[in-house]
Design a protein around this motif. Structure first.
Motif, PDB file in Angstrom:
ATOM      1  N   TYR A   1       0.831  -1.217   0.000  1.00 26.54           N
ATOM      2  CA  TYR A   1       0.000   0.000   0.000  1.00 26.54           C
ATOM      3  C   TYR A   1       0.867   1.269   0.000  1.00 26.54           C
ATOM      4  CZ  TYR A   1      -4.265  -2.647   0.396  1.00 26.54           C
ATOM      5  OH  TYR A   1      -5.302  -3.493   0.126  1.00 26.54           O
ATOM      6  N   ILE A   2       1.960   1.223   0.728  1.00 24.77           N
ATOM      7  CA  ILE A   2       2.846   2.394   0.727  1.00 24.77           C
ATOM      8  C   ILE A   2       3.416   2.605  -0.673  1.00 24.77           C
ATOM      9  CG2 ILE A   2       5.038   3.318   1.611  1.00 24.77           C
ATOM     10  CD1 ILE A   2       4.333   2.082   4.300  1.00 24.77           C
ATOM     11  N   SER A   3       3.747   1.477  -1.352  1.00 24.68           N
ATOM     12  CA  SER A   3       4.311   1.686  -2.694  1.00 24.68           C
ATOM     13  C   SER A   3       3.263   2.162  -3.690  1.00 24.68           C
ATOM     14  CB  SER A   3       5.075   0.464  -3.219  1.00 24.68           C
ATOM     15  OG  SER A   3       4.543  -0.702  -2.737  1.00 24.68           O
ATOM     16  N   VAL A   4       2.002   1.707  -3.512  1.00 24.82           N
ATOM     17  CA  VAL A   4       0.941   2.225  -4.394  1.00 24.82           C
ATOM     18  C   VAL A   4       0.849   3.742  -4.228  1.00 24.82           C
ATOM     19  CG1 VAL A   4      -1.548   2.314  -4.779  1.00 24.82           C
ATOM     20  CG2 VAL A   4      -0.414   0.112  -4.518  1.00 24.82           C
ATOM     21  N   CYS A   5       0.840   4.188  -2.960  1.00 22.81           N
ATOM     22  CA  CYS A   5       0.792   5.641  -2.698  1.00 22.81           C
ATOM     23  C   CYS A   5       1.978   6.312  -3.376  1.00 22.81           C
ATOM     24  CB  CYS A   5       0.867   5.934  -1.204  1.00 22.81           C
ATOM     25  SG  CYS A   5      -0.592   5.427  -0.331  1.00 22.81           S
ATOM     26  N   PHE A   6       3.131   5.737  -3.177  1.00 27.38           N
ATOM     27  CA  PHE A   6       4.346   6.340  -3.730  1.00 27.38           C
ATOM     28  C   PHE A   6       4.253   6.458  -5.251  1.00 27.38           C
ATOM     29  CE2 PHE A   6       8.589   6.002  -5.514  1.00 27.38           C
ATOM     30  CZ  PHE A   6       9.208   7.072  -4.883  1.00 27.38           C
ATOM     31  N   VAL A   7       3.804   5.360  -5.890  1.00 28.72           N
ATOM     32  CA  VAL A   7       3.731   5.362  -7.359  1.00 28.72           C
ATOM     33  C   VAL A   7       2.782   6.458  -7.846  1.00 28.72           C
ATOM     34  CG1 VAL A   7       2.872   4.054  -9.358  1.00 28.72           C
ATOM     35  CG2 VAL A   7       4.385   2.963  -7.700  1.00 28.72           C
ATOM     36  N   PHE A   8       1.595   6.544  -7.221  1.00 29.30           N
ATOM     37  CA  PHE A   8       0.638   7.544  -7.697  1.00 29.30           C
ATOM     38  C   PHE A   8       1.097   8.969  -7.385  1.00 29.30           C
ATOM     39  CE2 PHE A   8      -2.170   3.986  -8.406  1.00 29.30           C
ATOM     40  CZ  PHE A   8      -2.782   4.382  -9.579  1.00 29.30           C
ATOM     41  N   LEU A   9       1.742   9.159  -6.240  1.00 24.57           N
ATOM     42  CA  LEU A   9       2.250  10.506  -5.934  1.00 24.57           C
ATOM     43  C   LEU A   9       3.367  10.855  -6.917  1.00 24.57           C
ATOM     44  CD1 LEU A   9       2.329  10.671  -2.029  1.00 24.57           C
ATOM     45  CD2 LEU A   9       0.523  11.286  -3.619  1.00 24.57           C
ATOM     46  N   PHE A  10       4.149   9.846  -7.248  1.00 20.02           N
ATOM     47  CA  PHE A  10       5.246  10.086  -8.189  1.00 20.02           C
ATOM     48  C   PHE A  10       4.703  10.496  -9.556  1.00 20.02           C
ATOM     49  CE2 PHE A  10       8.202   8.520 -11.451  1.00 20.02           C
ATOM     50  CZ  PHE A  10       9.306   9.273 -11.119  1.00 20.02           C
ATOM     51  N   ILE A  11       3.684   9.761 -10.034  1.00 21.58           N
ATOM     52  CA  ILE A  11       3.188  10.150 -11.363  1.00 21.58           C
ATOM     53  C   ILE A  11       2.443  11.488 -11.299  1.00 21.58           C
ATOM     54  CG2 ILE A  11       3.228   7.959 -12.629  1.00 21.58           C
ATOM     55  CD1 ILE A  11       0.371   7.508 -11.964  1.00 21.58           C
ATOM     56  N   THR A  12       1.896  11.815 -10.140  1.00 21.24           N
ATOM     57  CA  THR A  12       1.297  13.149  -9.994  1.00 21.24           C
ATOM     58  C   THR A  12       2.375  14.223 -10.181  1.00 21.24           C
ATOM     59  OG1 THR A  12      -0.241  12.222  -8.397  1.00 21.24           O
ATOM     60  CG2 THR A  12      -0.117  14.606  -8.494  1.00 21.24           C
ATOM     61  N   CYS A  13       3.531  13.990  -9.557  1.00 24.53           N
ATOM     62  CA  CYS A  13       4.652  14.931  -9.737  1.00 24.53           C
ATOM     63  C   CYS A  13       5.034  15.010 -11.206  1.00 24.53           C
ATOM     64  CB  CYS A  13       5.883  14.487  -8.948  1.00 24.53           C
ATOM     65  SG  CYS A  13       5.665  14.558  -7.184  1.00 24.53           S
ATOM     66  N   ARG A  14       5.048  13.849 -11.851  1.00 25.63           N
ATOM     67  CA  ARG A  14       5.432  13.820 -13.263  1.00 25.63           C
ATOM     68  C   ARG A  14       4.435  14.615 -14.111  1.00 25.63           C
ATOM     69  NH1 ARG A  14       9.973  13.760 -14.346  1.00 25.63           N
ATOM     70  NH2 ARG A  14       9.497  13.170 -16.487  1.00 25.63           N
ATOM     71  N   VAL A  15       3.154  14.514 -13.764  1.00 19.84           N
ATOM     72  CA  VAL A  15       2.135  15.289 -14.490  1.00 19.84           C
ATOM     73  C   VAL A  15       2.510  16.765 -14.438  1.00 19.84           C
ATOM     74  CG1 VAL A  15      -0.268  16.089 -14.421  1.00 19.84           C
ATOM     75  CG2 VAL A  15       0.234  13.674 -14.151  1.00 19.84           C
ATOM     76  N   TYR A  16       2.914  17.229 -13.251  1.00 20.28           N
ATOM     77  CA  TYR A  16       3.278  18.640 -13.097  1.00 20.28           C
ATOM     78  C   TYR A  16       4.553  18.995 -13.848  1.00 20.28           C
ATOM     79  CZ  TYR A  16      -0.370  20.646 -10.421  1.00 20.28           C
ATOM     80  OH  TYR A  16      -1.572  21.185 -10.082  1.00 20.28           O
ATOM     81  N   GLU A  17       5.523  18.093 -13.764  1.00 21.18           N
ATOM     82  CA  GLU A  17       6.784  18.330 -14.480  1.00 21.18           C
ATOM     83  C   GLU A  17       6.499  18.448 -15.980  1.00 21.18           C
ATOM     84  OE1 GLU A  17       9.947  18.516 -13.568  1.00 21.18           O
ATOM     85  OE2 GLU A  17       9.823  18.090 -11.419  1.00 21.18           O
ATOM     86  N   ARG A  18       5.678  17.523 -16.443  1.00 19.88           N
ATOM     87  CA  ARG A  18       5.398  17.474 -17.872  1.00 19.88           C
ATOM     88  C   ARG A  18       4.670  18.723 -18.334  1.00 19.88           C
ATOM     89  NH1 ARG A  18       4.650  14.510 -22.408  1.00 19.88           N
ATOM     90  NH2 ARG A  18       2.669  15.416 -22.977  1.00 19.88           N
ATOM     91  N   ARG A  19       3.755  19.189 -17.503  1.00 19.32           N
ATOM     92  CA  ARG A  19       2.967  20.346 -17.892  1.00 19.32           C
ATOM     93  C   ARG A  19       3.853  21.584 -18.063  1.00 19.32           C
ATOM     94  NH1 ARG A  19      -1.363  21.208 -13.970  1.00 19.32           N
ATOM     95  NH2 ARG A  19      -2.093  19.176 -14.605  1.00 19.32           N
ATOM     96  N   ARG A  20       4.910  21.637 -17.284  1.00 21.63           N
ATOM     97  CA  ARG A  20       5.822  22.779 -17.413  1.00 21.63           C
ATOM     98  C   ARG A  20       6.409  22.840 -18.823  1.00 21.63           C
ATOM     99  NH1 ARG A  20      10.594  23.010 -13.687  1.00 21.63           N
ATOM    100  NH2 ARG A  20      10.729  25.040 -14.617  1.00 21.63           N
ATOM    101  N   TYR A  21       6.596  21.657 -19.406  1.00 21.98           N
ATOM    102  CA  TYR A  21       7.245  21.619 -20.723  1.00 21.98           C
ATOM    103  C   TYR A  21       6.252  21.634 -21.872  1.00 21.98           C
ATOM    104  CZ  TYR A  21      11.618  20.792 -18.403  1.00 21.98           C
ATOM    105  OH  TYR A  21      12.721  20.938 -17.629  1.00 21.98           O
ATOM    106  N   SER A  22       4.960  21.479 -21.585  1.00 21.20           N
ATOM    107  CA  SER A  22       4.025  21.368 -22.702  1.00 21.20           C
ATOM    108  C   SER A  22       3.614  22.748 -23.199  1.00 21.20           C
ATOM    109  CB  SER A  22       2.796  20.579 -22.277  1.00 21.20           C
ATOM    110  OG  SER A  22       2.129  21.272 -21.256  1.00 21.20           O
TER     111      SER A  22
END
Lengths: 234, 313
Positions: free
Chosen positions: A213-234
């Motif tokens: 469960y901790i890793s599920v949280c980690f994975v989704f929080l990580f991709i949330t960060c990636r969404v933000y990172e990506r948006r900066r470049y789009s």
């Protein structure tokens, strides 16, 4: 990071969202608890737990829908993203805020268990296991909800999207039993958020499930960060 | 203070910035001027680290924003086009939130009091942001940009939507800020940049069209004089007279009428004071002047001139 956390927790209770969430969750929890244990004169809490999972599937998206969608709509995310904090700490602070509200709501719901001790002798380990399992599944739900909220500026879309994804996870769990091909089953099983809590609900502390469960949280929080990172470049 | 090197930003096929480079020195108030859609906000957003450029670099005090985002962001106070305010907070709560968010180490109460006095929001500190007027919201946004005393302050269109009194207030505030900070102010209003800035960077279609001291740009803009003149009398009589007057390069009726008078737009040749000659010529023909006013050039005219000048070189 603490500033973001504090503001988020506060904002739940400045707007109606926090109160509505607490009221609905406590009301449903009490009703379900009464029907599944007190009225049946049983201290088996399996049904209560299962129904509460569904209640959380509906209630938690309400808690997470605003986390990013609202910031985007109000353009306040510009303040956060140009402030000297990292995207990771912003995302984590928001997660912790939603988790805090959910954690206390869950704790309040757990007061129901006291009635069982008044009328019978339930196993303390089983009850504690159920509380831990609900908390972990809830945390995973919140991380999914945050991810969806980061994708849109429409809060309603975020809530419905989160619910749909959680429902899909549930369906995966059922579907799994019908897949003969082991590797596919293995992969799908990973996504099935609702397949790991059984040991907890039986009163065993399942370290592997905790890590899951901790890793599920980690994975989704990580991709949330990636969404933000990506948006900066789009 | 700030060095921007060859910023390029595209959105799909559209180019928002096509290689923008400039430097801003310590203590300057620089106007970043351009029509809507010129790429001003995109440039501001890149400098503050909100979005990334395709290529190019931004240095603040010698530090590159992508290499050391936290340190660079600490040095920049930013007021985006729409102030990023949380409507459910009071002004005080919001400023305290920003104070904590920016991990400010200055003595909290004294610092916030000082800022509130400077932007004149002391009397509304306990009010909910949701209930404030546009002007107050803008000022709260400016206050937030000042928290932590950042050396570089970037204000994106800070006077849009304000009433004239508020505009004057904000302009005075910016001038006061310029004494202690380096300020970049983006605007699409030429007169605003002329009133407030030491230097102007004019951007058009994602490229820098001009960069110079305000006086230099003013001189360049001013050397062609245009007036709107309202003259009583028949148009058939007035127009040939105007066109025949030496020193006038262009004269046209605008179509506006005031009783028997009509308005004309005239353009004098460069460096010629036309008003006296105009007065006497019209008086001689018994054509009274009802009004005479200089017409400021629109930003579009300036661009035309600037781009024309560059092509001519």
């Amino acid at each position: 990071m603490f500033a973001v956390y504090k503001r988020e927790v506060r904002s739940y209770f400045v707007s109606a969202v926090g109160y509505v969430f607490l009221a609905v969750l406590l009301l449903l929890s009490a009703a379900v608890f009464s029907v599944t244990t007190l009225l049946r004169q049983s201290c088996d809490i399996t049904d209560y737990f299962t129904i509460m999972l569904f209640v959380l599937m509906v209630a938690l998206p309400v808690l997470t829908m605003k986390l990013f969608a609202e910031e985007r709509k109000l353009k306040t995310e510009q303040l956060l993203l140009t402030a000297p904090i990292s995207i990771g700490s912003m995302v984590f602070a928001k997660f912790l805020a939603a988790f805090t509200v959910f954690f206390f709501a869950n704790l309040l719901c757990s007061l129901s268990y006291i009635t069982l001790f008044v009328y019978a002798k339930p196993q303390f380990g089983v009850i504690l296991g159920n509380i831990i399992a609900l908390t972990l599944v809830g945390a995973a739900f919140i991380s999914v909800g945050m991810f969806v909220s980061a994708l849109t500026e429409n809060q309603l879309a975020a809530a419905i999207g989160t619910f749909a994804i959680l429902l899909a996870f549930l369906a995966l769990g059922f579907l799994n039993a019908f897949i003969p091909f082991y590797p596919a089953r293995f992969v799908l099983n990973w996504f099935s958020l609702l397949s790991r809590y059984t040991n907890f609900t039986n009163g065993f502390f399942d370290f592997a499930a905790l890590i899951y469960y901790i890793s599920v949280c980690f994975v989704f929080l990580f991709i949330t960060c990636r969404v933000y990172e990506r948006r900066r470049y789009s | 203070m700030l060095k921007v090197e060859n910023l390029v930003k595209t959105y799909g096929r559209a180019t928002a910035l096509g290689g923008v480079s400039f430097t801003v020195n310590d203590g300057e108030i620089v106007g970043f001027l351009g029509p809507n859609g010129a790429g001003k906000s995109t440039a501001m957003n890149i400098i503050t680290g909100y979005i990334s450029s395709n290529t190019g670099k931004v240095f603040v005090d010698g530090e590159e924003i992508l290499e050391n985002p936290t340190a660079v962001k600490k040095k920049i106070g930013y007021l985006p086009e729409q102030p990023p305010l949380y409507p459910e907070l009071t002004v005080d709560e919001y400023l305290n939130f920003v104070y904590e968010l920016r991990a400010c180490t200055l003595p909290r109460q004294a610092h916030l009091n000082e800022i509130c006095t400077a932007v004149r929001i002391t009397d509304i500190r306990t009010r909910l942001i949701r209930n404030l007027s546009k002007g107050y919201k803008q000022r709260v946004g400016i206050a937030a940009a000042l928290i932590g005393d950042p050396p570089l302050i970037i204000l994106d269109e800070p006077t849009v939507g304000l009433d004239p009194k508020e505009i004057i207030g904000v302009r005075n505030l910016i001038r006061a800020l310029g004494k202690k900070h380096t300020v970049i102010l983006s605007t699409h209003i030429l007169s605003e940049a002329q009133a407030v800035c030491d230097r102007m960077i004019i951007i058009n279609r994602g490229k820098i069209a001009a960069d110079g001291k305000t006086d230099e740009i003013n001189r360049f803009i001013k050397d062609n004089r245009r007036y709107k003149v309202t003259i009583s009398g028949s148009q058939n009589e007035v127009l040939p007279l105007l066109r025949g007057l030496s020193g006038i390069v262009r004269a046209e009726a605008t179509g506006e009428r005031d009783g028997d008078a009509a308005a004309y737009m005239i353009e004098a040749a460069s460096g010629i004071e036309i008003r006296k000659a105009l007065f006497y010529a019209l008086a001689e023909q018994n054509l009274p002047i009802f009004g005479l006013e200089p017409v400021g050039q629109s930003l579009e005219d300036v661009f035309l001139k600037l781009t024309g000048r560059q092509e001519g070189r």
